[in-house]
Design a protein around this motif. Structure first.
Motif, PDB file in Angstrom:
ATOM      1  N   GLY A 298       0.816  -1.206   0.000  1.00  0.00           N
ATOM      2  CA  GLY A 298       0.000   0.000   0.000  1.00  0.00           C
ATOM      3  C   GLY A 298       0.854   1.263   0.000  1.00  0.00           C
ATOM      4  N   ASP A 299       1.864   1.294   0.868  1.00  0.00           N
ATOM      5  CA  ASP A 299       2.732   2.471   0.951  1.00  0.00           C
ATOM      6  C   ASP A 299       3.498   2.699  -0.340  1.00  0.00           C
ATOM      7  N   VAL A 300       4.020   1.591  -0.897  1.00  0.00           N
ATOM      8  CA  VAL A 300       4.824   1.742  -2.115  1.00  0.00           C
ATOM      9  C   VAL A 300       3.952   2.213  -3.271  1.00  0.00           C
ATOM     10  N   GLU A 301       2.749   1.627  -3.389  1.00  0.00           N
ATOM     11  CA  GLU A 301       1.822   2.090  -4.434  1.00  0.00           C
ATOM     12  C   GLU A 301       1.568   3.588  -4.295  1.00  0.00           C
ATOM     13  N   ALA A 302       1.372   4.028  -3.057  1.00  0.00           N
ATOM     14  CA  ALA A 302       1.104   5.443  -2.823  1.00  0.00           C
ATOM     15  C   ALA A 302       2.299   6.295  -3.254  1.00  0.00           C
ATOM     16  N   GLY A 307       4.350  10.048  -7.360  1.00  0.00           N
ATOM     17  CA  GLY A 307       5.525  10.431  -8.138  1.00  0.00           C
ATOM     18  C   GLY A 307       6.799  10.487  -7.327  1.00  0.00           C
ATOM     19  N   LYS A 308       6.770   9.940  -6.103  1.00  0.00           N
ATOM     20  CA  LYS A 308       7.986   9.980  -5.282  1.00  0.00           C
ATOM     21  C   LYS A 308       8.950   8.866  -5.663  1.00  0.00           C
ATOM     22  N   LYS A 309       8.412   7.805  -6.230  1.00  0.00           N
ATOM     23  CA  LYS A 309       9.232   6.662  -6.602  1.00  0.00           C
ATOM     24  C   LYS A 309       8.850   6.264  -8.021  1.00  0.00           C
ATOM     25  N   SER A 310       9.809   5.822  -8.804  1.00  0.00           N
ATOM     26  CA  SER A 310       9.470   5.364 -10.153  1.00  0.00           C
ATOM     27  C   SER A 310       8.914   3.944 -10.071  1.00  0.00           C
ATOM     28  N   PRO A 311       8.029   3.588 -11.012  1.00  0.00           N
ATOM     29  CA  PRO A 311       7.511   2.211 -11.031  1.00  0.00           C
ATOM     30  C   PRO A 311       8.646   1.188 -11.061  1.00  0.00           C
TER      31      PRO A 311
ATOM     32  N   GLN B  45      12.444  11.710 -11.231  1.00  0.00           N
ATOM     33  CA  GLN B  45      11.019  11.445 -11.036  1.00  0.00           C
ATOM     34  C   GLN B  45      10.287  12.586 -10.298  1.00  0.00           C
ATOM     35  N   PRO B  46      10.878  13.148  -9.245  1.00  0.00           N
ATOM     36  CA  PRO B  46      10.161  14.212  -8.525  1.00  0.00           C
ATOM     37  C   PRO B  46       9.884  15.450  -9.378  1.00  0.00           C
ATOM     38  N   GLU B 269      -4.144   5.895 -11.668  1.00  0.00           N
ATOM     39  CA  GLU B 269      -4.391   4.545 -12.201  1.00  0.00           C
ATOM     40  C   GLU B 269      -3.261   4.108 -13.131  1.00  0.00           C
ATOM     41  N   GLN B 270      -2.804   5.035 -13.945  1.00  0.00           N
ATOM     42  CA  GLN B 270      -1.716   4.698 -14.870  1.00  0.00           C
ATOM     43  C   GLN B 270      -0.447   4.341 -14.100  1.00  0.00           C
ATOM     44  N   ALA B 271      -0.174   5.091 -13.038  1.00  0.00           N
ATOM     45  CA  ALA B 271       1.033   4.820 -12.250  1.00  0.00           C
ATOM     46  C   ALA B 271       0.932   3.444 -11.608  1.00  0.00           C
ATOM     47  N   ARG B 272      -0.252   3.145 -11.073  1.00  0.00           N
ATOM     48  CA  ARG B 272      -0.440   1.853 -10.425  1.00  0.00           C
ATOM     49  C   ARG B 272      -0.275   0.719 -11.436  1.00  0.00           C
ATOM     50  N   SER B 273      -0.845   0.897 -12.608  1.00  0.00           N
ATOM     51  CA  SER B 273      -0.748  -0.196 -13.584  1.00  0.00           C
ATOM     52  C   SER B 273       0.675  -0.308 -14.121  1.00  0.00           C
ATOM     53  N   ALA B 274       1.395   0.818 -14.194  1.00  0.00           N
ATOM     54  CA  ALA B 274       2.814   0.762 -14.581  1.00  0.00           C
ATOM     55  C   ALA B 274       3.608  -0.024 -13.543  1.00  0.00           C
ATOM     56  N   LEU B 275       3.297   0.205 -12.276  1.00  0.00           N
ATOM     57  CA  LEU B 275       3.986  -0.543 -11.210  1.00  0.00           C
ATOM     58  C   LEU B 275       3.784  -2.042 -11.391  1.00  0.00           C
ATOM     59  N   TRP B 276       2.547  -2.452 -11.665  1.00  0.00           N
ATOM     60  CA  TRP B 276       2.278  -3.884 -11.798  1.00  0.00           C
ATOM     61  C   TRP B 276       2.908  -4.481 -13.051  1.00  0.00           C
ATOM     62  N   SER B 277       2.973  -3.693 -14.122  1.00  0.00           N
ATOM     63  CA  SER B 277       3.683  -4.183 -15.308  1.00  0.00           C
ATOM     64  C   SER B 277       5.153  -4.402 -14.988  1.00  0.00           C
ATOM     65  N   GLU B 278       5.746  -3.466 -14.267  1.00  0.00           N
ATOM     66  CA  GLU B 278       7.163  -3.599 -13.897  1.00  0.00           C
ATOM     67  C   GLU B 278       7.372  -4.829 -13.024  1.00  0.00           C
ATOM     68  N   ILE B 279       6.469  -5.014 -12.063  1.00  0.00           N
ATOM     69  CA  ILE B 279       6.599  -6.169 -11.168  1.00  0.00           C
ATOM     70  C   ILE B 279       6.539  -7.456 -11.983  1.00  0.00           C
ATOM     71  N   ASP B 280       5.552  -7.521 -12.856  1.00  0.00           N
ATOM     72  CA  ASP B 280       5.353  -8.715 -13.668  1.00  0.00           C
ATOM     73  C   ASP B 280       6.590  -9.017 -14.511  1.00  0.00           C
ATOM     74  N   GLU B 281       7.046  -8.024 -15.246  1.00  0.00           N
ATOM     75  CA  GLU B 281       8.188  -8.234 -16.139  1.00  0.00           C
ATOM     76  C   GLU B 281       9.460  -8.561 -15.367  1.00  0.00           C
ATOM     77  N   THR B 282       9.659  -7.851 -14.257  1.00  0.00           N
ATOM     78  CA  THR B 282      10.897  -8.054 -13.508  1.00  0.00           C
ATOM     79  C   THR B 282      10.905  -9.428 -12.850  1.00  0.00           C
TER      80      THR B 282
END
Lengths: 328, 328
Positions: A298-302, A307-311, B45-46, B269-282
């Motif tokens: 949850g924290d990391v998603e937030a 925009g504090k952390k890159s995906p 990123q910031p 939503e885009q950031a969240r889905s980018a995170l999950w794509s990164e997780i999946d690929e990595t």
């Protein structure tokens, strides 16, 4: 279900109620059922592979269920045992009859040599694909000679089904010109046999014309597999016209593919891609379920959303947590 | 590239050559470059998020490049700094000009307030999506006010681009009736603004008619986001007609979305889905690269292909190896 060995034996004996119970087990999300389903599959896997796996796709209103009823009946008459599964990866049901509506396959349902399994709509697309794949194995272990997989609903199910069968039969209503354009080209290209259904009564001339149009359109396409040009056939599922010929097409297709070695190669590719789907889904599920990950997620998603952390960096950090490495 | 801090500072200063070098770094597959790219993204990123991200899609021959040249020029005249990126997830290039063909954007290329980056065709679709996402961040950190993402080639790139931009502009050639049907409905539904290009010379009447047809067709669709009906506009990128108005549409769109809160929600939503794509690929990449897995993978694949092991059980066993659990 503590009596797995008895269930396995009953399936091997072709017991349809045991088969139905086993498929229900596959569909369960309970962890103990999951483990039992895996044991079951593992025990029956060596007996799988003996059927011809046929996908039946087509738009709602094309008469797919009526076709399956007639085609299945013709198969029974040829001494085959026929299993029918439905795949519906979409949660919404739009138009068309659901296979569960057994009155539409009344004759097929009554035969002891046929097995009909309505679709279960629950779960993700990946989950549905896995369960259907495994249900095919179980039907084969139960001695069915042909497994028909009907796509229900619209969307991506055609592609998903094409990836788990040996042959795709496309059933379409008689229509010409403009209406044909509405049918996605990609779906026609996935098909090994095109049936213009409802070639009866007033629709007969229309069906004949559509048959000619599709024949000429398909002759321009590169064949999907070497040595096989998808035949186009006007049929009437209602009157049974042309249905027996479809079984001949199936046998010709199987013979051509076996002769070219494509039959085996195609199944090998499907098995490999099924393995990678399983790996992908299982890894992500275990990742999500890992307490170390769940606590931080949850924290990391937030942080990513803000925009504090890159995906990219966030993913790497969470995966390090998952793998038990020290985070940086 | 040992001087990362200098590179970061140069990008923050809006240095276009530094920006180009940084994007090249993103595209590298060398592990040390990968690590540097991550440091770079993390540092910048910031400072990202300040632009309006605009996807420009449309079939080959619609005049997308000419439109971007004219639209970009009009943006420069309004005092904006404009970055243009191209996305080409397909390995095959079919028709249409590649953005790298800079002669087609000659004026834009000459302006110091514009940055143009041709697409790199290498890599998987997921890899292209990640690099484009990160290239957008870098352009924003370099102070560009608008980032235009052009889809090159056909296929799924439109969907991928729609998932990384704030607004999608669809550019289509003037055509009526039958030809319109060829345009995938899904792509029109993804669009926030539809431009019928080439509304000049002999094509003007055709463009006007297409404009009317699209207006009436789009009025039947449910709006993609509350409070915004995608406008349809006949424009001439060649003569510049209607191009300044597109900037007004962009501002109206941004204002409407910001007022409704959708702007922020959409990006989240885009950031969240980018995170999950990164997780999946990595995860999958690390899985494949793990020596314990790599050593067994060939044998296990063979067992699955031969039907000795189910995909489900094989996946579980390999993942147990990957996670360092004792295999059973």
């Amino acid at each position: 279900m503590s009596a797995l060995p008895a269930l396995i034996a009953a399936i091997r004996n072709g017991d349809r109620r045991a088969l139905a119970r086993a498929i229900t087990l596959l569909e369960s999300t309970r962890p103990d059922h999951r483990a039992e389903a895996e044991t079951l599959i593992e025990a029956l896997q060596p007996f799988a592979g003996g059927s011809v796996r046929i996908g039946v796709s087509g738009p709602p209103g094309a008469g797919k269920s009526t076709f399956i009823e007639a085609f299945g009946q013709a198969g029974l008459e040829r001494g085959r045992r026929i299993a029918v599964l439905a795949v519906d990866p979409g949660s919404k049901r739009q138009g068309g009859a659901i296979l569960g509506d057994k009155t539409r396959m009344a004759r097929l349902t009554r035969s002891p040599a046929a097995f009909i399994r309505p679709s279960s709509a629950a779960g993700s697309e990946g989950g549905v694909a896995r369960r259907t794949r495994e249900a095919i194995f179980l039907c084969e272990a139960a001695g069915f000679d042909a497994v028909l997989v009907e796509t229900v609903g619209a969307g991506q199910s055609e592609t998903a089904v094409a990836e788990m069968v040996d042959m795709v039969i496309l059933v379409i209503p008689p229509a010409g010109g403009d209406e044909l354009q509405g049918l996605k080209r990609g779906i026609v290209e996935l098909s090994d046999l095109v049936l213009i259904n409802k070639a009866d009564g007033e629709l007969l001339p229309l069906a004949r014309r559509a048959e000619a149009e599709y024949k000429s359109a398909l002759s321009l396409l590169r064949p999907r597999s070497a040595g096989w040009h998808a035949p186009v056939r006007a049929v009437s599922a209602l009157e049974g016209t042309g249905i027996a010929e479809v079984w001949e097409d199936v046998e010709r297709f199987r013979a051509a593919r076996q002769a070219s070695g494509l039959w085996v190669r195609h199944r090998a590719e499907q098995a490999r891609s099924a393995l990678w789907s399983e790996i992908d889904e299982t890894l992500i599920r275990q990742f999500r379920d890992a307490p170390r990950v769940a606590r931080r997620l949850g924290d990391v998603e937030a942080e990513v959303v803000q925009g504090k952390k890159s995906p990219r960096a966030a993913a790497r950090a969470l995966i390090a947590l998952f793998l038990g490495e020290s985070p940086d």
